[in-house]
Write an enzyme that holds these catalytic residues in place. Structure first.
Site, PDB file in Angstrom:
ATOM      1  N   LYS A   1       0.837  -1.208   0.000  1.00 28.46           N
ATOM      2  CA  LYS A   1       0.000   0.000   0.000  1.00 28.46           C
ATOM      3  C   LYS A   1       0.867   1.251   0.000  1.00 28.46           C
ATOM      4  CE  LYS A   1      -2.029   3.492   2.202  1.00 28.46           C
ATOM      5  NZ  LYS A   1      -1.499   4.437   3.200  1.00 28.46           N
TER       6      LYS A   1
ATOM      7  N   ASP B   1      -6.360   0.627   0.711  1.00 29.23           N
ATOM      8  CA  ASP B   1      -6.279   0.970   2.124  1.00 29.23           C
ATOM      9  C   ASP B   1      -7.585   0.555   2.790  1.00 29.23           C
ATOM     10  OD1 ASP B   1      -8.071   2.802   1.102  1.00 29.23           O
ATOM     11  OD2 ASP B   1      -7.471   4.359   2.496  1.00 29.23           O
TER      12      ASP B   1
END
Length: 227
Positions: free
Chosen positions: A126, A145
DNA sequence: CTCCCGATAT
DNA sequence: ATATCAGGAG
């Protein structure tokens, strides 16, 4: 339930189309003025609001400058500089070690490949995707996320649970030219309307195509109470 | 799987 | 009181 039986890809396209009308200017909300600041801000943003990260990095970026500055910082002092950020002890260590590697192995520059980035402590897919997209203008994946995870599941775009599997699925379902935009739209809508605790389905532009909408269950409740 | 862990909203 | 916030390491 949702009114249509759309494929996940059609559902994703509809979501992008509608949310873009609502958030036409959505973009990253972390403050930074170079790639190292971006990397640090994203590491700090784990399980913490961007608003709080920005508040702390304003002081942090004024105090420290360059990878060696962070690498040579005292652990206790750096942790104290971050003491209103979640997991400040871990993050202080990540930043010091990542900056030491950047200084020693990358000529002081933030790397521009997924593997080099994820080799840095505190950097997973991420964080790496955000740095690649906003620091190097490289779109190699979809940033997944907590908001992207929650919204794609609620909207029936994916059934997966792990961020890695959701990312792979989104890379199939969403055209590459919309990968970056898709994440920003999910985050904006996740913060404003489709919140984790108590989503405001009455104000949601996606209500009629959302399998998880509260309005349906309220109507079921109303009709049930009518006995 | 657990741990990390302060500020904020509900 | 408790859940949640642009997650990642062991």
């Amino acid at each position: 339930m949702g009114t249509r039986l759309e494929s996940p890809a059609e559902q994703a396209a509809e979501v992008i189309d509608r949310l873009f009308k609502e958030y036409p200017d959505t973009t990253i909300s972390l403050d930074f003025s170079n790639r190292l600041e971006l990397l640090i801000a994203v590491i700090l943003s784990a399980q913490c609001t961007d608003e709080r990260v920005n508040k702390e990095t304003e002081h942090l970026f004024a105090k420290y400058d360059g990878p060696e500055d962070y690498a040579n910082a005292d652990q206790e002092e750096l942790a104290a500089d971050l003491d209103s950020i979640t997991y400040y002890n871990n993050k202080a260590g990540y930043i010091r070690e990542a900056c030491a590697i950047i200084a020693a192995e990358h000529d002081g520059e933030v790397p521009d490949t997924m593997s080099e980035l994820t080799d840095l402590p505190g950097v997973g897919r991420k964080t790496a995707n955000v740095v690649l997209q906003h620091g190097h203008q490289l779109i190699e994946g979809v940033v997944v996320d907590t908001h992207v995870q929650r919204l794609t599941r609620r909207l029936g775009i994916t059934e997966e649970r792990s961020p890695e599997r959701i990312e792979r699925e989104l890379m199939e379902l969403v055209p590459r030219e919309h990968w970056q935009e898709f994440t920003h739209l999910c985050i904006s809508h996740g913060r404003a309307t489709c919140t984790a605790r108590n989503p405001d389905c009455g104000e949601c532009a996606l209500e009629d195509v959302c399998p998880s909408s509260k309005l349906d269950s309220e109507m079921d409740l109303a009709s049930g109470e009518a006995w």
